[in-house]
Structure formats: structure tokens, C-alpha cells
Write an enzyme that holds these catalytic residues in place. Structure first.
Site, short mmCIF file in Angstrom:
data_model
loop_
_atom_site.label_atom_id
_atom_site.label_comp_id
_atom_site.label_asym_id
_atom_site.label_seq_id
_atom_site.Cartn_x
_atom_site.Cartn_y
_atom_site.Cartn_z
CG HIS A 26 -80.82 -28.85 -77.03
ND1 HIS A 26 -80.27 -29.60 -78.04
CD2 HIS A 26 -79.85 -28.00 -76.62
CE1 HIS A 26 -79.00 -29.21 -78.22
NE2 HIS A 26 -78.73 -28.24 -77.38
CD GLU B 18 -77.30 -24.50 -70.08
OE1 GLU B 18 -76.32 -25.25 -70.23
OE2 GLU B 18 -77.60 -23.60 -70.87
C1 BG6 Z 1 -75.70 -26.63 -76.16
C2 BG6 Z 1 -75.81 -25.14 -75.98
O1 BG6 Z 1 -76.35 -27.02 -77.34
O2 BG6 Z 1 -76.33 -27.27 -75.06
C3 BG6 Z 1 -75.20 -24.70 -74.67
O3 BG6 Z 1 -75.15 -24.49 -77.07
C4 BG6 Z 1 -75.78 -25.48 -73.52
O4 BG6 Z 1 -75.38 -23.31 -74.46
C5 BG6 Z 1 -75.73 -26.98 -73.81
O5 BG6 Z 1 -75.03 -25.18 -72.37
C6 BG6 Z 1 -76.48 -27.75 -72.76
O6 BG6 Z 1 -76.23 -29.11 -72.93
P1 BG6 Z 1 -76.31 -30.11 -71.69
O7 BG6 Z 1 -76.09 -31.46 -72.29
O8 BG6 Z 1 -75.22 -29.68 -70.74
O9 BG6 Z 1 -77.66 -29.92 -71.09
#
Ligand code: BG6
Length: 480
Positions: free
Chosen positions: A234, A210
Site C-alpha cells: 500500500h 491504525e
Molecule cells: C491490509 C493489512 O492489507 O490493510 C491490514 O493486511 C491493514 O493489516 C489493512 O489493517 C488496512 O486497510 P484499510 O483499508 O483499513 O486502510
């Protein structure tokens, strides 16, 4: 129990998730006529608002977060919404809330997206107001606890009111089209499964990078850190989908039975198999950004990056490392899975001026949705000095393969499944517990060894120790 819920009750209706994801997803489903015409959506939160004010609030959220071409029928969508102010810490308001909801004969789905400290009082309030009856489903959004013990507390509190087959735990990665596509890739094609094991696969890499930093989530993130925010849920779900045995059916029990076996087979991680980091000031996408401690306003030992070398201890994966890494303020936003195959057992081209590169499957989950398989091919030419080979990509870009399809928000799928009662893409209690067990042991190891995060400049792929973690095994992280 199978029913399509006629009502959806949204706790945390004014929160960030509701604005960015839930309301836009529901509005997009409405625009595509995928919601039952009778579905009513009742929002509740502490803010003092009436129905009209909430509709206004929702309109603003949709204008901000839903692309204009997906806002069809917005006025009718807003007409589905109503609102009830509630202080969930006391039982008093729940009877009024139940009155606002009206009967539950047509089925009710409750979506809890509030601070975890409100989970237990909310369940008690729902019980008090009779909103825990047979045709009510309960959907829970993370964070569901901060370790195994607190997650069990929440799960016990929910289980006191709802049976497991009516509890829907969200991991929004499972709602992503490309994550589901992993199942299609593995189990709808004959060519991968015979190779999908330790005799043909050298290692697997899972990266969730990220570029964002704290994003104002100061209190939450500093208590969680990368391992609990991203890996516990995740990334372990991605790992489970990659590593699981073929389920006998695509249904909730079969799929989740196989995932939980993988999660329980995760080997305890040794001290030298994890690296943690915390970003310092640097530049991301050419923009200067402050360090984590500066954003936070105080020094902290919370990791904003973690890399782990994991093993799944079973026959299929004996000796195959799963390298995982995730972090904030990395150089790019990318989620991908790399399956590195082994070299052919014997090369007839060896010593002829060519270096063999073993096949690699790269599954891009976001932002690019693509699948690339690298294959060795002959470089055109007359080969006077031996046949020259080079690795070339066989590349499928999903948006090109399925032109004209919307890119859906993960929550669209999950909300629809919740309303219709399909638990396949929701996380079962035993999975969550196996995930926490593994994570708790890693964190206990950090505490025991006094491991604190190593600094890395924002805009880099974490501390150099993370590179060494893979390189010690002769492995390079993909794209570095
Ligand atoms: C969330 C986290 O579960 O997932 C965040 O709390 C993170 O910190 C996000 O940014 C990422 O999700 P995606 O769908 O943008 O990859």
C-alpha cells in the site's frame, strides 16, 4: 483480451475478506444495477455447504457488514450465488467445480483469496479441470509471497496458466476513491505539476496509522510485520502515485510503466534511515489495550511500527526525502500524504515581525477525505508594526464537494474492473518485484545489524526514534 465476465468464481468464499469486503461490494454493485443481470457468482471453500446454506451465510455477512441503505434487491443478489465445496490441496474436486461453473464461453473471472500455500495447488487444479482457457481472468489477493523469491514462485506458477494481461493483482488501496484522486489532483490541474519536483518540494510524508492491534490475525501478522503488511504494497503504491511522471494516458500500460520506474528508482535505505517498533500495553481512544506480546501470547521480534526515510533517485526528486510511517495501535486511524513545499526564495516580509511558513498540501485519504493547502495570508489589522502574516488552510472536504455520492468500498471498483477487464488499478508483476527487491534489502539490513523493534506504548506515534528520524533533518511529522 476484452470481455465482460459472465461468471465470477470466488476461492476463499467463506473467509474474512469475502464476508467483510467481497460479498458486501458485490451486493452494493448489484443494488446500484452495476452488475450484468446475468452475472453468476460461484463460491468455493473447504466448508461443507450447499447453495442454500451459502446464501444464508452471505445474507448474514451482508447484514453485518453492508449498511442497510445499500442492501437493495438482496434476495435477487443472493439468487446469483451458488457454492461448491472443495479441498484445493488435491486435484479431485476440481472437475466437480468446473461442472458447477458450467461453460466459460461468456467469460470467467476467478478471485483467489486463500492462504498463499493454496495458490499453486489451486492453479494446478484449474489447469486440470480446463478452467485456464482464454476467456478466464485470474485475480490474486495478498499476501503474494513473503519476499522476492517466494513472490516470484507464486507469479511463475500463475504465469504457467495465465498471461500477464489476464492476471489482476489486488492492492486494495488502489481501489480507494481518494487514492485515485491523487491522479486527478496531479494531472487534471495545471497548478501542481510545475511545482512537483525537488526545486519546489522540501519533503513528502506518508502516514498510515491504525488504532487496531493484532485483530486475531496472529499467525499471519507475526510472520509479516508492518513492513511487509503495509509498506511493501500500500505505502509503496502511494509513494509511486505521488512521485511518478505524468503518464501519456490513463490506461493500464501507461500508468503502470510510470509507477514501476519510480519503484525501481528507490534508493537502498541505510541503517540509520529506518526505525522499527512494537507496541506495549497502553491506551487507544481512552481504552486500555494489551501489548503485542501479550496479545500474541509470547515474545516476538516482529515490528508493529516502521518509519523509513526513502529517496527516489531521479532528476525530479533529487534530495527530496519521502518519510513514511505506519503502525498498529497508534493514536488515530489516519492515512494521509503531506507535501511540504519550500519557502519562497526571497521574502519581502522578513524581519517585519512575521515568520513565514512554507506552503503545505495535505491529502487526507482516510477517514477524512479532504485536501488542505496551507497558504500565507495577511492578518487583518492596520499593521503599525509591520504586516503580520499567518498560515491559513484552503480546505476541500470531498464529501461536501460531492454531496449525495456513496462512499464506496475499494473492492467495488476493483471487482467491477476485474469483471470488465481493466487492469489500470491492479499491480503488474514488475511493480511487485521492484517493491519486494527494495523491501528485502531493508530487511536484510535489519538482520545484518541485529535491529530489533523498540517498544512504544499503545496509543503513541511509535518509538521516539521515529520522531528523531525526521527531526534530525529539521522536519516534524505532521500533526505531532
Ligand atoms: C491490509 C493489512 O492489507 O490493510 C491490514 O493486511 C491493514 O493489516 C489493512 O489493517 C488496512 O486497510 P484499510 O483499508 O483499513 O486502510
Amino acid at each position: 483480451m476484452s470481455f465482460t465476465a459472465g461468471k465470477l468464481l470466488l476461492f476463499g468464499a467463506t473467509g474474512d475478506l469475502a464476508q467483510r469486503m467481497l460479498l458486501p461490494s458485490l451486493a452494493a454493485l448489484h443494488a446500484d444495477e452495476l452488475l450484468s443481470p446475468d452475472l453468476r457468482i460461484i463460491g468455493t471453500a473447504r466448508s461443507d455447504m450447499d447453495d442454500a446454506a451459502y446464501r444464508n451465510f452471505a445474507r448474514e455477512a451482508l447484514e453485518k457488514y453492508l449498511p442497510a441503505d445499500r442492501r437493495g434487491g438482496m434476495a435477487e443478489f443472493l439468487g446469483r450465488l451458488s457454492y461448491q465445496t472443495l479441498d484445493a490441496t488435491t486435484l479431485d474436486g476440481f472437475t466437480d467445480l468446473a461442472d458447477k461453473v458450467g461453460g466459460t464461453d461468456n467469460g470467467l473471472a476467478i478471485f483467489l483469496s486463500t492462504a498463499p500455500s493454496l495458490f499453486e495447488p489451486t492453479i494446478k487444479g484449474l489447469q486440470h479441470a480446463g478452467l485456464d482457457c482464454d476467456n478466464v481472468r485470474m485475480c490474486l489477493e495478498k499476501p503474494l509471497g513473503t519476499d522476492l523469491a517466494t513472490s516470484c514462485e507464486i507469479n511463475d506458477a500463475v504465469a504457467a496458466a495465465f498471461p500477464e494481461d489476464r492476471i489482476f493483482r489486488i492492492d486494495h488501496y488502489l481501489g480507494k476513491e481518494t487514492v485515485q484522486n491523487l491522479l486527478a489532483l496531479r494531472f487534471a490541474n495545471i497548478m501542481f505539476e510545475p511545482l512537483w519536483n525537488a526545486s519546489r518540494i522540501d519533503h513528502v510524508q506518508i502516514t498510515v496509522g491504525e488504532t487496531v492491534g493484532l485483530e486475531g490475525r496472529v499467525a499471519f501478522y507475526d510472520d509479516a510485520g508492518a513492513i511487509r503488511d503495509m509498506v511493501q504494497n500500500h505505502m509503496l503504491q502511494l509513494l509511486a502515485l505521488v512521485a511518478m511522471e505524468p503518464p501519456s494516458n490513463f490506461d493500464a500500460t501507461a500508468v503502470r510503466d510510470e509507477k514501476v520506474k519510480v519503484l525501481r528508482a528507490l534508493r537502498a535505505v541505510g541503517a540509520e534511515e529506518t526505525v522499527t517498533g512494537q507496541y506495549r500495553a497502553g491506551a487507544v481512544n481512552g481504552e486500555p489495550v494489551p501489548g503485542y506480546d501479550e496479545e500474541l501470547g509470547k515474545p516476538s521480534d516482529t515490528e508493529t511500527f516502521v518509519a523509513i526515510k526513502a529517496h527516489v533517485d531521479n532528476w525530479r526528486w533529487k534530495g527530496v526525502p519521502f518519510y513514511m510511517r505506519t503502525g498498529k495501535r497508534l493514536p488515530e486511524r489516519v492515512t494521509e500524504i503531506v507535501v511540504q513545499f519550500r519557502s519562497p526564495p526571497h521574502s519581502i516580509f522578513e524581519g517585519k515581525g512575521t515568520t513565514m511558513q512554507p506552503n503545505k498540501l495535505v491529502i487526507g485519504i482516510q477517514p477524512e477525505e479532504n485536501i488542505t493547502l496551507s497558504l500565507m495570508a495577511k492578518v487583518p489589522g492596520l499593521d503599525r508594526e509591520g504586516m503580520r502574516l499567518r498560515s491559513v488552510p484552503l480546505n476541500i472536504a470531498m464529501p461536501d464537494a460531492f454531496v449525495g455520492q456513496h462512499r464506496r468500498i475499494a473492492y467495488e471498483r476493483l471487482l467491477l474492473d476485474l469483471l470488465e477487464g481493466d487492469q489500470t488499478l491492479f499491480v503488474r508483476r514488475d511493480e511487485v518485484e521492484a517493491q519486494w527487491q527494495w523491501i528485502d534489502a531493508i530487511r536484510a539490513g535489519w538482520a545484518e545489524n541485529g535491529q530489533t523493534p523498540k517498544p512504544y506504548p499503545a496509543g503513541t506515534w511509535g518509538p521516539s526514534a521515529a520522531i528523531a528520524l525526521a527531526e534530525r533533518d529539521g522536519v516534524s511529522w505532521h500533526d505531532e
